[in-house]
Enzyme design. Structure first.
Site, PDB file in Angstrom:
ATOM      1  CE1 TYR A 156       1.105   7.028  14.163  1.00 40.92           C
ATOM      2  CE2 TYR A 156       2.419   6.977  12.366  1.00 40.92           C
ATOM      3  CZ  TYR A 156       1.777   7.654  13.288  1.00 40.92           C
ATOM      4  OH  TYR A 156       1.766   8.966  13.360  1.00 40.92           O
ATOM      5  CG  HIS A 166      -4.657  10.581   2.273  1.00 35.52           C
ATOM      6  ND1 HIS A 166      -5.969  10.401   3.093  1.00 35.52           N
ATOM      7  CD2 HIS A 166      -3.716   9.632   2.808  1.00 35.52           C
ATOM      8  CE1 HIS A 166      -5.457   9.400   4.107  1.00 35.52           C
ATOM      9  NE2 HIS A 166      -4.370   9.035   3.748  1.00 35.52           N
ATOM     10  CG  ASP A 186      -2.079   0.851   1.289  1.00 35.57           C
ATOM     11  OD1 ASP A 186      -2.563   0.941  -0.230  1.00 35.57           O
ATOM     12  OD2 ASP A 186      -2.605   1.528   2.032  1.00 35.57           O
ATOM     13  CD  GLU A 206      -5.303   2.734  -0.779  1.00 35.48           C
ATOM     14  OE1 GLU A 206      -4.507   2.150  -1.506  1.00 35.48           O
ATOM     15  OE2 GLU A 206      -5.094   2.735   0.704  1.00 35.48           O
ATOM     16  CD  GLU A 231      -6.207   4.710   4.295  1.00 31.96           C
ATOM     17  OE1 GLU A 231      -5.584   3.846   3.646  1.00 31.96           O
ATOM     18  OE2 GLU A 231      -5.766   5.489   4.919  1.00 31.96           O
ATOM     19  NE  ARG A 280       3.384  14.639  10.552  1.00 31.88           N
ATOM     20  CZ  ARG A 280       2.915  13.653   9.975  1.00 31.88           C
ATOM     21  NH1 ARG A 280       2.227  12.506  10.657  1.00 31.88           N
ATOM     22  NH2 ARG A 280       2.400  13.623   8.687  1.00 31.88           N
ATOM     23  CG  ASP A 298      -5.635  -0.369   2.983  1.00 36.54           C
ATOM     24  OD1 ASP A 298      -5.726  -1.833   3.090  1.00 36.54           O
ATOM     25  OD2 ASP A 298      -4.854   0.336   3.791  1.00 36.54           O
ATOM     26  CB  THR A 303      -7.401  -4.638   1.223  1.00 41.36           C
ATOM     27  OG1 THR A 303      -6.822  -3.963   2.544  1.00 41.36           O
ATOM     28  CG2 THR A 303      -7.222  -3.685   0.342  1.00 41.36           C
ATOM     29  CD  GLN A 343      -3.178   3.920  10.451  1.00 45.69           C
ATOM     30  OE1 GLN A 343      -4.541   3.839  10.166  1.00 45.69           O
ATOM     31  NE2 GLN A 343      -2.322   4.508   9.657  1.00 45.69           N
ATOM     32  CB  THR A 365      -6.598   8.015   1.040  1.00 45.84           C
ATOM     33  OG1 THR A 365      -6.496   6.755   1.829  1.00 45.84           O
ATOM     34  CG2 THR A 365      -7.708   8.525   0.932  1.00 45.84           C
ATOM     35  CE  LYS A 386      -3.684   2.091   6.870  1.00 48.81           C
ATOM     36  NZ  LYS A 386      -4.404   3.007   5.834  1.00 48.81           N
ATOM     37  CE1 TYR A 439      -0.422   8.867   4.036  1.00 49.72           C
ATOM     38  CE2 TYR A 439       1.814   9.775   3.977  1.00 49.72           C
ATOM     39  CZ  TYR A 439       0.504   9.692   4.602  1.00 49.72           C
ATOM     40  OH  TYR A 439       0.415  10.420   5.477  1.00 49.72           O
ATOM     41  NE  ARG A 454      -8.333   6.419   9.109  1.00 46.78           N
ATOM     42  CZ  ARG A 454      -7.662   6.397   7.864  1.00 46.78           C
ATOM     43  NH1 ARG A 454      -6.417   6.119   8.155  1.00 46.78           N
ATOM     44  NH2 ARG A 454      -8.123   6.449   6.676  1.00 46.78           N
ATOM     45  CD  GLU A 482      -8.035  12.534   3.700  1.00 42.28           C
ATOM     46  OE1 GLU A 482      -7.693  13.530   2.746  1.00 42.28           O
ATOM     47  OE2 GLU A 482      -8.352  11.597   3.279  1.00 42.28           O
TER      48      GLU A 482
END
Lengths: 411, 411
Positions: free
Chosen positions: A233, A124, A117, A192, A190, A133, A222, A246, A229, A338, A242, A119, A226, A352
């Site tokens: 992670y 996204h 997978d 994708e 997600e 962050r 996917d 899928t 994760q 995503t 995850k 990114y 959250r 999101e």
């Protein structure tokens, strides 16, 4: 090509599957799993019809052997199917081998060798980075240089229509001292685009070689827990958050069918290293949407976006994947990451769309959603719009079932 | 059991492979790949000898079919082989099917379905954390609650003896503005213990069930490009830095052979959630060592440690792996994560031994090592010491070849 019509009437109207598409799947109409090609609202049974190609390619219900046979066979098969389904002269011989899609259950179209997978959606990455962050540190330092990816779990890949049970896992609130083992409360999608590797490689390959190795594409969801994760992670990446499932759409849309819809990836904001340079347009112009249907409720489309939003193409992802010498295998599946647009109504995850639950979505039935509720069905759809026809992917859907009860040994 | 002897004389002396071991491999002595069991300095050809079990289990050179057949067959096979190789009455019939190990090349013993790498060695996690984040932030917040793992790349797993080419990749120094594409200058080993999943699962399983699913163990070296990894791993974890190769020892040492060496995992520093509780001793007491041989030089043992240092057992890792509903498959391989002891001479990676290059190792030939040099052969060895015998794993070795020249399209 644009004007080509099929003698299958339903292929010439409002359909994902005109003669220009010819996507590959595996179906079962009660008489066993077989390989087929979609045409209008029908499926042509490739094990039964006389197409003049080696029957061994169609002996087991999975597209891996055709992939292994290589690009010349891919071209020959497509040309032959196009002829059989467009030229009225073949109708009498071919028509008995059509099966109505409404009478068939779709199965996994290929054996997934390994699943990776990526990114590669910049909006996204920006959105998620901003949520977790802050806007000033949103994009990781490496993002504009590397098509970031991580290995996923091939055993978790299922075909559209497979129910998905809400996972259990370790979750820990920001104020909790210790984690709990509980159902995920932040279960998400997600949106994708999935690329299927159709030829093997050993050693490092170029972006041009990578593009040649790709057999086709599917839509890919996917599913992501959250909360699981978030706790797991750091430092080695997503794992059980995850690994529940899928989902992929059931029809492999071939690279050949998507040729007219190639577009360039977005302008580079930082020069790429030469090994990632593209010899031509490697992205695609495919409209995407996400729909949510509550249990016993009405479906609502909650997002619209496009594969054009991907900053890195699947060919770039695949070339990077081999850069350390990593061997690729027939049946490897690459998720794009995503895909979100710039605007709030074009985001590819509920994380999101609801801005991590701070701005819940309002559905037409008056309920709201921050994340997925039990009973909800989430459906991805996608299509490339040609002149007078569209190349569709079919639904990529899954309904969420309630979490299992905790077994005694886990209490 | 302890006193059992084989009529194969070399099995009763100084050997990794006494009658108490009986590990499973795949070998080729020039007459094709076949399944075999090691006994002393010999291999018994299981496709040729009359063992009374279904010949189909030994028809293809991989142990997957035996694994699929399940624990009762595993017990029957081991009992039968022990009888054939210990009872003198069988000697005349069996001896013609022995092949000298010196005449055989060892091949991959099984098809790896998927490969997962854990991070279950606490001293390693502390050392790496201290090197990169300082002693006060060494251990990630989740480490004492989760057997942290990430999915690796099954296509990269190779058998001992396979040369490993130094990878190319994106690297970026702390003062560089942009990354370069270059050979890894910080290529490293990871001394690990690998568990092989021999039975499938669907849905969440307990630690006790997980232990029953494990077929056997190998030594495992997860070659790691520290510079590639450092630049790529935020936020989704290691990817190309770990994808060049993972080497395993050629003999699958069965769970049955290791039963006498079970020990408890270390005392918990934080209570575990119930789903990770162990119903009995799930760790093993196996001495490990790392040896380095420069090109044309003398081998030096550079580290000694023990699988007892693992904070989480393979059974705990496997149970956690299924907690989100992730299906496991026959042939899944679980790496333990790097095993380091507390003292500097018991570390499981060069990153730790040289403290990230600050304290290079001195070799007997007067040269020093911070990371691996071209031409170096790195060998892992391991054995459980019984009374009067030892259960050895054989060598897990690989020589590093120079990086490939950059292809024109990558310059």
């Amino acid at each position: 090509m644009t004007d080509l019509k099929s003698w299958v009437a339903s292929a010439n109207g409002d359909t994902d599957f005109p003669i220009q598409n010819l996507p590959y799947g595996v179906f079962d109409d009660g008489r066993g799993a077989r390989m087929g090609v979609a045409i209008g609202d029908q499926i042509l049974d490739l094990g039964a019809v006389d197409h003049g190609l080696d029957a061994a390619l169609f002996a087991e219900p999975a597209w891996n052997r055709v992939m292994e046979a290589g690009p010349q066979l891919w071209a020959d098969l497509r040309a032959r199917l196009s002829e059989l389904l467009s030229n009225e002269a073949h109708r009498a011989a071919v028509e008995p081998h059509l099966v109505a899609q409404s009478q068939a259950k779709m199965l996994m179209p290929f054996r997934v060798a390994e699943y990776t997978d990526f990114y590669a959606g910049k909006n996204h990455a920006m959105n998620v980075g901003t949520i977790f962050r802050g806007a000033e540190n949103a994009l990781p330092a490496n993002w504009l240089s590397i098509p970031i990816g991580y290995n996923g779990r091939a055993s978790s890949v299922v075909v559209s229509g497979t129910p998905v049970t809400r996972p259990l896992g370790q979750v820990k609130g920001p104020n909790d001292e210790l984690p709990r083992f509980a159902p995920s409360a932040r279960f998400d999608i997600e949106l994708e685009f999935g690329a299927i590797v159709g030829q093997p490689s050993q050693g490092m390959i170029s972006v041009a070689q990578a593009d040649e190795m790709i057999f086709g594409y599917v839509l890919l969801n996917d599913w992501s827990a959250r909360d699981i994760q978030a706790w797991e992670y750091v430092p080695l990446g997503p794992f059980q958050g995850k690994a529940t499932a899928t989902t992929i759409s059931p029809w492999i849309v071939t690279k050949a069918a998507l040729e007219p819809f190639r577009v360039a990836t977005p302008e580079r904001e930082r020069p790429l290293l030469p090994y990632l340079s593209e010899p031509g347009p490697m992205n695609y112009d495919i409209s995407l949407e996400v729909a949510l249907q509550p249990q016993d409720g009405t479906e609502a489309v909650i997002s619209h976006t496009n594969t054009r939003e991907l900053y890195y193409s699947a060919a770039q992802q695949l070339a990077h994947h081999t850069s350390s010498g990593c061997a690729m295998r027939v049946g490897d599946l690459l998720g794009s990451g995503t895909i979100s647009g710039v605007t709030p109504d074009s985001r590819g995850s509920l994380l999101e769309m609801s801005w991590s639950g701070k701005e819940p979505l309002e559905l037409p039935d008056g309920t709201t959603r921050s994340f997925i509720e039990d009973g909800d069905t989430l459906t991805l759809r996608g299509a490339a719009q040609g002149t007078g026809y569209r190349i569709g992917f079919g639904d990529c859907a899954g309904q969420i079932l309630p979490a299992a009860d905790l077994p005694d040994w886990a209490k």
